[in-house]
Scaffold this motif. Structure first.
Motif, PDB file in Angstrom:
ATOM      1  N   TRP A 263       0.060   4.895   1.186  1.00 45.72           N
ATOM      2  CA  TRP A 263      -0.626   5.107   2.472  1.00 45.72           C
ATOM      3  C   TRP A 263       0.393   5.606   3.510  1.00 45.72           C
ATOM      4  O   TRP A 263       1.575   5.262   3.440  1.00 45.72           O
TER       5      TRP A 263
ATOM      6  N   VAL B 181      -7.735  -3.129   0.768  1.00 43.93           N
ATOM      7  CA  VAL B 181      -6.828  -2.214   0.081  1.00 43.93           C
ATOM      8  C   VAL B 181      -7.579  -1.322  -0.896  1.00 43.93           C
ATOM      9  O   VAL B 181      -7.387  -0.113  -0.949  1.00 43.93           O
TER      10      VAL B 181
ATOM     11  N   CYS C 136      -2.366  -3.472   5.587  1.00 43.27           N
ATOM     12  CA  CYS C 136      -1.071  -3.263   4.944  1.00 43.27           C
ATOM     13  C   CYS C 136      -0.222  -4.530   4.968  1.00 43.27           C
ATOM     14  O   CYS C 136       0.599  -4.756   4.084  1.00 43.27           O
TER      15      CYS C 136
ATOM     16  N   THR D 158       0.885  -1.169   0.000  1.00 45.56           N
ATOM     17  CA  THR D 158       0.000   0.000   0.000  1.00 45.56           C
ATOM     18  C   THR D 158       0.926   1.223   0.000  1.00 45.56           C
ATOM     19  O   THR D 158       1.039   1.935   1.000  1.00 45.56           O
TER      20      THR D 158
ATOM     21  N   GLY E 122      -9.810   0.607   3.132  1.00 41.85           N
ATOM     22  CA  GLY E 122      -8.659   1.332   3.679  1.00 41.85           C
ATOM     23  C   GLY E 122      -8.675   2.817   3.346  1.00 41.85           C
ATOM     24  O   GLY E 122      -8.593   3.665   4.248  1.00 41.85           O
TER      25      GLY E 122
ATOM     26  N   GLY F 178       1.542   1.928   6.147  1.00 43.34           N
ATOM     27  CA  GLY F 178       1.692   2.071   4.701  1.00 43.34           C
ATOM     28  C   GLY F 178       3.132   2.398   4.346  1.00 43.34           C
ATOM     29  O   GLY F 178       3.997   2.492   5.214  1.00 43.34           O
TER      30      GLY F 178
END
Lengths: 356, 403
Positions: free
Chosen positions: B69, B104, B128, B66, B108, B75
């Protein structure tokens, strides 16, 4: 809209401002009723040239700005929105033919004049009323051309004709051995049958083997730019109309049957813009041009066709009147759809390129 | 074409590229090259090999599954530019992103926007790390396109909510650990009576029943809630904010469903290649049926125009830092073209393209049949084509319902 650089944004904004303020569709009406066979306003064309629009693809050493195809496309799109009549597309394509295949002398002689608007060029390619990419009627012998091109755009204002023959492309100047017979089409623009009778020609000999195809691909993409502007204008005008017209005590825009048709057209035009910009990007990159040109022109053809019909239908009876602009776009659209390849012809070409 | 120059220094980009290359050399198991098994909520769990586990854990520890993030929630904390470099380098060595699924794609990003600090710290890090599967509790039997008509009730019981009701089309519900759910906290107001609640799927009173689809598989479920106790800390935002939060999440969903790249990878061989295999060809190897050849070219040209549009939407969004206007049309265009392609493929293959099971059909042919049928869902879920048209007409074109 593709992501543009600063000079492209300036160019587009300038073109938008000028067309909307100085060259709205009312200017086209004046040209149409003016009776000049050239079917454009020479003063307006001179202004466009002074703003540099006629030399966008021409190298700086020959008097152009060398801004590239994407930049040229931005200008053509804006001109298409207001149906600004001018030979800019034809003349730009004539310049591109000379850039592709001219020798130093030919470039030095013609490119500065085409870039400055002092001379106007056009393409005299097709030997038949329906474009098929074949040249089978015009002969070249000892530097003299003989044959008839039944529909040449912007012929009345042209100083040079980029003429396709059995011996490749030639620059033919107006005058000796060249005669015009006006062909009036529904779009009221300049078209003529051009007959060459032992007309002196100057061969464009420095080009690649597939010179004609390369030129036609450029023509397909640039024509698609004009169509993109027109399709956007029809859509915008129709949307405005639907938001004003009241029937059954309701604004038409509130009817879901009409909302969904407009949402469909919105999606179609989004794809049209992507396809046209994809063609321009391919020309600037010098890569994947034949495929990209097919995608650009077929998508432009099919979308313009649909938008021009839907636009008229959604206007209702008033769209049928000469007083409203939407009919102009319909009539111009069909000329451009036929230019340099119908969708059927170009799908076949696309399949050939992909070896289907 | 030239784009606006990015101000970031080349040196730091080069340094980062080097860091990625080092990481991949050390952590990416070569036997996973070209494979993909991102934690998927639709396909169901598959046994994780030691190499897959190691790769997921390495990526999860970095937060690079991710990548953009925030690092404080697990992230990657990367810039868009760095994320692009990471993608490039992973593609070079054939590495897939092992972190995926609805957590995801949808939940999220929404929680990062609307969740409390406590909720973000609780729920984002496991996403994550690819440890938790999320499912979506939105649709109900009487709340499909008219989603706001949902009736699943969450009753305030002081320290918890008591949830009763039925959800349907719960993607991957049978495999999910948790569900992000739209529930009704107030019957007197259709939209402002909706709240966004997080429910553990192993809570007492949750019953999941897979639905068998026309394609023969069961990626969706009915989910029944009977006196399910949900702690109040699992409310995202305020009571009554569920509609706003839920709609935001749908934007993430549409962006993901329309992704041209993902759809293109599903498409496999070109239609022309399929046709050359199944129908008569000329001596030159061209498709002999000129009408069919023309229709394939027609489709491929339109598909090209769509891919260019998806690319353009991405470029425009990147340049403007917001969502491009044309992203609203991607879902309806991409799903329609995907269906057209599947139909044309069947027409090319004849009966061989309608195989259901058994001998005489290749694995690809059988997958094609199931894909054709499953593909019918694409213009229905995530906001049907008709709902998309309403959104485009009203929000983008300003065609109002009442004037």
């Amino acid at each position: 809209m593709a992501v543009l650089n600063d000079e492209q944004i300036m160019l587009r904004d300038m073109a938008r401002e000028w067309t909307q303020n100085e060259s709205p569709v009312t200017e086209w009406r004046k040209v149409r009723s003016g009776g000049d066979e050239r079917a454009f306003d020479p003063a307006a064309y001179q202004t466009m040239a002074e703003m540099g629009w006629t030399g966008v693809i021409v190298p700086e050493e020959h008097g152009g700005s060398d801004f590239g195809w994407m930049s040229a496309g931005l200008v053509i799109e804006e001109l298409g929105k207001t149906l600004t009549a001018s030979p800019i597309v034809s003349s730009t394509l004539a310049a591109s033919a000379i850039m592709l295949a001219g020798n130093d002398e030919q470039k030095a002689k013609w490119l500065p004049k085409l870039a400055s608007g002092e001379a106007i060029g056009t393409l005299a390619i097709d030997d038949n009323p329906r474009h098929d990419g074949k040249v089978d009627g015009t002969k070249a012998s000892g530097g003299k051309l003989t044959g008839t091109k039944p529909f040449v755009h912007e012929a009345h204002g042209a100083d040079i004709f980029i003429t396709a023959s059995d011996d490749g492309l030639y620059i033919v100047e107006k005058g000796e051995g060249v005669s015009l017979s006006t062909r009036k089409l529904a779009d009221s623009r300049s078209h003529a049958a051009v007959t060459f009778t032992d007309a002196p020609g100057d061969r464009l000999a420095n080009g690649p083997d597939d010179l004609l195809d390369q030129l036609l691909d450029r023509a397909r993409v640039l024509t698609a730019c004009e169509m993109l502007g027109m399709a956007q204008a029809v859509f915008d005008t129709t949307l405005d109309y639907l938001k004003q017209r009241v029937q059954f005590n309701q604004v038409l825009a509130t009817f879901q049957a009409l909302q969904h048709r407009m949402a469909d057209l919105f999606g179609d035009i989004a794809m049209m813009r992507s396809a046209v910009e994809g063609g321009l990007q391919a020309l600037d990159a010098g890569f994947g041009i034949p495929r990209a040109a097919c995608v650009a022109k077929v998508t432009a053809n099919d979308t313009m066709h649909k938008v021009s019909r839907e636009g008229l239908q959604l206007h209702g009876g008033i769209g049928m009147t000469d007083e409203y602009d939407v009919g102009f776009y319909l009539k111009r659209a069909r000329t451009l759809e036929a230019d340099w390849g119908s969708s059927a012809m170009l799908r076949n070409r696309f399949a050939e390129i992909g070896k289907y | 074409m030239a784009s606006l120059a990015e101000p970031e220094s080349r040196t730091s980009d080069d340094d980062f590229r080097q860091e990625v290359q080092n990481f991949l050399a050390k952590n990416f198991p070569p036997e996973l090259k070209g494979k993909s098994n991102a934690l998927s909520s639709v396909e169901g769990p598959t046994e994780e090999s030691p190499a897959e586990r190691a790769w997921r854990e390495a990526m999860g520890a970095k937060g690079w599954g991710t990548p953009t993030w925030p690092a404080e929630y697990g992230g990657g904390g990367l810039s868009r530019k760095q994320a692009a470099i990471l993608n490039e380098e992973m593609a070079k060595v054939g590495a897939h992103n092992p972190i995926g699924g609805m957590g995801v794609m949808m939940f999220g990003p929404t929680l990062l926007e609307y969740g409390s600090e406590e909720q973000k710290h609780e729920h984002i890090p496991p996403i994550c790390r690819g440890e938790i599967r999320w499912c979506q509790g939105y649709s109900e039997p009487n709340a499909g396109s008219d989603l706001a008509n949902l009736q699943t009730m969450a009753e305030d019981k002081g320290d918890h909510y008591l949830v009763n009701g039925q959800k349907t089309w719960t993607s991957g519900g049978q495999w999910a650990d948790k569900c992000f759910c739209l529930v009704r906290t107030d019957r007197s107001d259709k939209h402002r009576g909706i709240s966004f609640l997080l429910i553990d799927m192993d809570s007492e009173g949750v019953d999941v029943r897979p639905i068998r689809m026309i394609s023969g598989v069961s990626p969706f479920c009915e989910t029944f809630f009977t006196d399910v106790k949900v702690p109040k800390k699992n409310l995202v935002g305020e009571e009554g904010e569920g509609w706003t939060i839920g709609k935001r999440l749908l934007q993430h969903e549409r962006t993901n469903l329309s992704g041209g790249g993902a759809m293109a990878s599903l498409m496999g061989a070109s239609l022309a290649d399929i046709a050359r295999h199944y129908v008569e060809t000329t001596e030159e190897g061209e498709i002999a049926d000129r009408v069919l050849r023309d229709r394939i070219a027609d489709f491929e040209i339109r598909w090209n125009a769509f891919l260019l549009t998806a690319r353009r939407a991405g470029e425009e969004a990147k340049a403007s830092g917001g969502v491009s206007e044309i992203s609203s049309v991607l879902k309806k265009l991409g799903t329609k073209l995907g269906q057209e392609r599947a139909e044309l493929a069947i027409e090319i293959m004849g009966f061989q393209g309608l195989g259901w099971e058994g001998d005489g059909f290749s694995e690809k042919e059988l997958q094609g049949t199931r894909g054709w049928l499953f593909g019918k869902a694409t213009t229905i879920y995530g906001g049907s084509t008709e709902v998309q048209n309403n959104i485009i007409a009203k929000r983008v074109l300003g065609m109002l319902d009442h004037q």
